[in-house]
Design a protein around this motif. Structure first.
Motif, short mmCIF file in Angstrom:
data_model
loop_
_atom_site.label_atom_id
_atom_site.label_comp_id
_atom_site.label_asym_id
_atom_site.label_seq_id
_atom_site.Cartn_x
_atom_site.Cartn_y
_atom_site.Cartn_z
N GLY A 534 0.79 -1.22 0.00
CA GLY A 534 0.00 0.00 0.00
C GLY A 534 0.82 1.27 0.00
N GLY A 535 2.15 1.14 -0.06
CA GLY A 535 3.02 2.31 -0.11
C GLY A 535 3.39 2.89 1.23
N ASP A 536 3.01 2.21 2.33
CA ASP A 536 3.33 2.72 3.66
C ASP A 536 4.67 2.16 4.09
N LEU A 537 5.75 2.76 3.60
CA LEU A 537 7.08 2.27 3.91
C LEU A 537 7.45 2.50 5.36
N VAL A 538 6.96 3.59 5.95
CA VAL A 538 7.31 3.89 7.34
C VAL A 538 6.83 2.78 8.26
N ASP A 539 5.53 2.46 8.19
CA ASP A 539 5.00 1.40 9.04
C ASP A 539 5.48 0.03 8.59
N GLY A 540 5.74 -0.12 7.30
CA GLY A 540 6.26 -1.39 6.82
C GLY A 540 7.63 -1.69 7.41
N LEU A 541 8.51 -0.69 7.40
CA LEU A 541 9.84 -0.88 8.00
C LEU A 541 9.75 -0.91 9.52
N GLY A 542 8.93 -0.02 10.08
CA GLY A 542 8.78 -0.01 11.53
C GLY A 542 8.20 -1.31 12.06
N GLY A 543 7.39 -1.99 11.23
CA GLY A 543 6.83 -3.27 11.65
C GLY A 543 7.89 -4.33 11.89
N THR A 544 9.08 -4.12 11.33
CA THR A 544 10.17 -5.07 11.58
C THR A 544 10.52 -5.12 13.06
N VAL A 545 10.28 -4.03 13.77
CA VAL A 545 10.53 -4.02 15.21
C VAL A 545 9.65 -5.08 15.88
N VAL A 546 8.39 -5.19 15.47
CA VAL A 546 7.50 -6.20 16.03
C VAL A 546 7.99 -7.60 15.65
N LEU A 547 8.40 -7.77 14.41
CA LEU A 547 8.92 -9.07 13.99
C LEU A 547 10.15 -9.46 14.80
N ALA A 548 10.99 -8.48 15.10
CA ALA A 548 12.17 -8.76 15.93
C ALA A 548 11.76 -9.15 17.34
N ASP A 549 10.79 -8.44 17.90
CA ASP A 549 10.31 -8.79 19.24
C ASP A 549 9.74 -10.20 19.28
N LEU A 550 8.96 -10.54 18.27
CA LEU A 550 8.37 -11.87 18.22
C LEU A 550 9.44 -12.94 18.02
N SER A 551 10.46 -12.64 17.23
CA SER A 551 11.56 -13.59 17.06
C SER A 551 12.28 -13.83 18.37
N ARG A 552 12.52 -12.77 19.10
CA ARG A 552 13.19 -12.91 20.39
C ARG A 552 12.33 -13.73 21.35
#
Length: 921
Positions: A534-552
């Motif tokens: 959808g073109g939302d790069l800010v939230d798309g990249l910021g969502g990696t923080v959640v993926l990192a938390d879940l990985s941990r």
């Protein structure tokens, strides 16, 4: 037309023809280079702007950032955006990210700090001129202006032109000699200056006595002299006019404007009155408002006639009236034709809307009292607001609209709900959502809905469901979060990637809140893909923080670090548009680095995050920066600093989009427990109403494990004889729940604490078995190093026992998988304290590890300890999260400082110097 309008505020006025030379004042302005502020403070019509124009037109290599302010700049976002634009207009080399920061709604002190940093790096002198500052000044502007002026670099100077003294610490700057002042008494024309002006401007030759009379009666007030000169045109009774000229400033203005208007042809007078509703004038706009087709010609005629018109660009297409003249014209229009005022504003609004000037169109609609029209224009501006994240501007518009108008608009009601949610007002958010949904369902009597037909309107049902999911998430209502998120997903169209991404995100949040971290990871990865589509790069990249938390949480901290690194590289390539996401990624990487003992790298990430945060809008995740700073400070043994950071984090935290899986009060309590502050920790436990007999819930897990630490500390301090038993009773159901959900990260911590509980009761064999389980349960146990080390001497002792050094003789005979894992964790022990340096002993002072000599750095000591193991070079590099090339560089430095040329010789020399215990490998 948007660009010329913006440019007019940055236009440095040119000196008028026939301007009186005033060297005494020009010299005083030049002297201002010695101070931080030049203040021109005088009532209207004293020639402040004209003086500045003359001064800036003098020869010299002077870089000037000029900004003409008006009442629309009272909003901090508008004000600081304009200031940043002016600075960048004068100095294009200044960081372009400042514009995104200012327009994105960041707090004023954040914008000013970033601006000061940028100005400090700018070479050469720069003058920032804020003309008509009184029109923008107010409580929302003053703190930022004070901060700017207090910390100006020495090569930057500010000039304020204002009708009244600003609410700034002028006395302090005056006492320091940092303030140059030009006031009404200075600006008044002297007799010679008045004579020179009237000699040029008056239509007839005045005698010296007549000049003195006018100068005395006006007391050198330039505007009054200018009005007098205009009023003298076409008069035969010059002496009578001058003799009858008297009164105070307001009387003089009223009298002279009446004289000016009375002597103008009817069409000119009508044009002046009707066009006065505009802050800025250009031919086509005036044609639309006044109802003419020759406004451009009229404007040039007025300029030639000196009818208080100021050109705002070099092409003389845009103008404004002298502010004093405009005020009087508007007052007279309101008195003579009050019913026409809203009509004129409505015409101006229509023209501005047609030409893409949303701010001006909305302002005129509000001035016309047409709230519905203003609401429609705000609805049409929503895509631009979203694109540039101008929440502060939207807040200003919503505040200006009547509340019932906002209630009738589903889109505006949705935005009002979003702003309340960001402020943490959950009840208010629900009420606004109820109003907005009710408005969307209401069918108008005439069958024609008044709202703008926008994409936002068509996607509202899904948006409403997403915001209700967010409210449920903030309240800890996992089932509600999931139900609303599924409804949003059902309502979203296939091509509505943003709505679908948001719905998938909340489904993942619900799974996370239940503790199902593996399916949460998969679902949130889909959400990130939708946001990117959808073109939302800010939230798309910021969502990696959640993926990192879940990985941990799933026991994969190394994968979490890889995800964060990859996203950060992408964010750095994209630059300013994703500053917020880059800051959040630095924060999560700092937490991961702190966990593995990479404190220098963690500190670098936090410094980068702090810098980027100054240039990004404050978000609901901002508090996490201070949590990460607290964790780093705790790892370095700085308890007081860590607690200060947590206080700041708690003040910023707002319930919202993410499950609160690590409550700030519990983080603070863990530090207090480690420091032996059982009273404070006990108050926290009592306030949370924690009980070892309660059924385990994932959202309480962090609290429960904090309570376990409190119980174990009380047991060791002989304060609670059965505390260890109570801890074990709490840990077993937590272990079962974590096992069922596949949360390897939780299991590592639970089994570690279980081992410590058994060890506290003297059951050493059981303790070692549990610790071996803790080391084996996670695929990447080295990523949890500080989890072990922060438990201090008890955990270190168990780790060494698992490593095989059970008798303390340093033989290191633990060759099993658990022993190798324990060795990796021990290798990350540093010379810093673990948590506070009190209850938990620092690794450097534990048995078998001695203080280093000054010649070796902390990183070199870590390399040295791993050289004293069976690990190969690539394995050491992986354990330290560095590249093989970096490891070779560190190893070379170790060899050089120890005066050896081989790994075996380095270990032997280190033992001689006491850097390693006997046979720690």
């Amino acid at each position: 037309m948007a660009r010329p309008l913006v440019a007019t505020k940055l236009y440095v006025p040119r000196p008028r023809r026939g301007v009186v030379s005033r060297p005494r004042l020009l010299d005083r302005l030049t002297d201002g280079a010695q101070g931080r502020l030049i203040l021109l403070s005088a009532p209207a019509g004293f020639g402040k702007t004209t003086l500045l124009a003359s001064w800036l037109a003098q020869p010299g290599d002077r870089r000037v950032a000029w900004l003409s302010l008006d009442s629309s700049d009272r909003d901090p976002v508008s004000f600081w955006s304009a200031v940043v634009t002016a600075v960048r207009h004068a100095a294009p080399a200044v960081d372009a990210g400042l514009t995104d920061l200012a327009q994105g709604g960041a707090e004023a002190d954040t914008v000013v700090t970033a601006l000061l940093n940028a100005l400090a790096e700018h070479p050469g002198e720069l003058w920032l001129v804020l003309d008509d500052y009184h029109l923008a000044e107010g409580p929302a502007i003053t703190p930022g202006a004070t901060l700017l002026l207090e910390h100006l670099p020495p090569h930057v100077h500010v000039v304020l032109s204002t009708r009244a003294d600003p609410d700034l610490p002028l006395a302090r700057w005056r006492a320091r000699g940092e303030l140059v002042e030009v006031r009404a008494a200075d600006l008044r024309f002297t007799s010679s200056e008045a004579n020179a002006y009237l000699d040029e401007a008056a239509p007839v030759r005045l005698t010296d006595e007549q000049v003195r009379a006018l100068e005395n009666r006006t007391e050198g007030w330039i505007a009054a002299l200018q009005l007098a000169a205009v009023s003298l045109q076409g008069r035969d009774d010059v002496e009578a006019f001058i003799t009858g000229f008297a009164g105070d400033d307001r009387y003089v203005v009223d009298y002279l404007v009446e004289e000016v208007l009375a002597h103008q042809p009817a069409p000119v007078r009508e044009f002046l009155l009707h066009s006065a509703v505009l802050n800025r004038l250009t031919g086509p706009l005036c044609d639309a408002v006044v109802g003419r087709d020759d406004a451009a010609t009229m404007l040039r005629t007025l300029e030639r006639a000196n009818l208080f018109l100021v050109a705002l660009d070099d092409r003389r297409e845009w103008f404004r009236y002298h502010q004093l003249f405009a005020d009087v014209l508007r007052a007279r229009l309101l008195a003579e034709q009050p019913d026409l005022v809203p009509v004129l504003h409505r015409r101006a609004s229509d023209w501005c809307a047609h030409h893409g000037l949303a701010d001006e169109a909305i302002a005129h609609a509000l001035a016309a009292g047409d709230a519905d029209r203003a609401a429609t224009l705000v609805e049409l501006a929503v895509p631009e607001i979203r694109r540039h994240r101008q929440e502060a501007k939207m807040r200003g518009w919503l505040d200006a609209l009547p509340d019932d108008t906002v209630q009738r608009s589903p889109v505006l009601g949705m935005f009002a709900a979003a702003l309340l949610l960001a402020a943490g007002d959950l009840d208010g958010t629900v009420l606004r959502l109820d109003d907005a949904e009710r408005a969307l369902r209401t069918e108008p009597a005439d069958g024609e809905r008044p709202w703008a037909d926008t994409v936002e309107l068509r996607t509202l049902p899904a948006t409403f469901a997403m915001y209700r999911a967010s409210v449920a998430q903030a309240r800890g209502d996992v089932e509600g979060t999931q139900a609303h998120a599924r409804r949003a997903l059902d309502l979203a169209r296939p091509d509505d990637h943003l709505a679908r991404g948001g719905a998938q995100g909340f489904l993942a949040m619900a799974a996370w809140a239940r503790g199902d971290v593996v399916p949460a990871f998969e679902t949130f990865r889909d959400a990130v893909s939708s946001l990117r589509a959808g073109g939302d790069l800010v939230d798309g990249l910021g969502g990696t923080v959640v993926l990192a938390d879940l990985s941990r949480a799933a026991g994969r901290p190394v994968r979490a670090h890889e995800l964060g690194d990859r996203a950060l590289r992408e964010a750095e390539d994209l630059g300013a548009p994703v500053t917020r996401a880059a800051a959040e990624l630095h924060v999560v990487l700092a937490e991961l680095d702190t966990e593995v003992g990479e404190l220098d790298r963690a500190r670098a990430h936090l410094e980068a995050a702090s810098t980027l945060t100054e240039r990004a809008p404050v978000t609901e995740s901002h508090y996490r920066l201070f949590v990460a700073q607290a964790l780093l400070a705790a790892a370095e043994g700085a308890l007081a600093a860590a607690l200060r950071h947590l206080d700041r984090a708690e003040s910023l935290h707002r319930p919202g989009f993410f499950p609160d899986v690590r409550p700030v009060p519990a983080v603070r309590t863990r530090l207090q427990v480690a420091a032996g502050d059982f009273a404070a920790a006990g108050r926290w436990a009592h306030g949370r109403d924690l009980s070892p007999t309660a059924a385990p819930q994932f959202l309480r897990e962090y609290d429960d494990l904090t309570l376990v630490r409190l119980l174990l500390a009380q047991h060791r301090a002989h304060l609670e004889p059965d505390a260890a038993d109570r801890a074990l009773a709490l840990l077993e159901p937590l272990r079962e729940a974590a096992t069922a959900s596949g949360r390897a990260g939780s299991l590592v911590e639970i089994r570690l604490l279980t081992a410590l509980a058994h060890d506290a009761q003297g059951r050493r064999a059981e303790a070692l078995r549990c610790l071996a389980d803790a080391l084996a349960v996670a695929p990447e146990p080295e990523g949890f190093a500080r989890l072990f080390l922060d438990e201090g001497a008890p955990a270190l002792g168990l780790l060494r026992a698992v490593d095989g050094d059970r008798d303390g003789d340093g033989d290191g005979d633990g060759d099993g998988a658990a022993g190798r894992q324990a060795r990796r964790v021990l290798a990350t022990a540093t010379t810093t304290t673990t948590t506070t340096g009190t209850a938990a002993a620092p690794p450097a002072t534990a048995p078998g590890i001695r203080q280093p000599v000054e010649a070796l750095s902390e990183r070199e000591l870590e390399v040295l300890r791993l050289l004293d193991t069976e690990l190969s070079g690539p394995e050491i590099a992986r354990a330290l999260f560095i590249s093989p090339n970096t490891l070779r560089t560190h190893t070379k430095h170790v060899f050089t400082k120890l005066g050896v040329t081989s790994r075996r010789a380095a270990v032997a020399r280190a033992r001689e110097r006491g850097l390693l215990g006997p046979g720690t490998g």
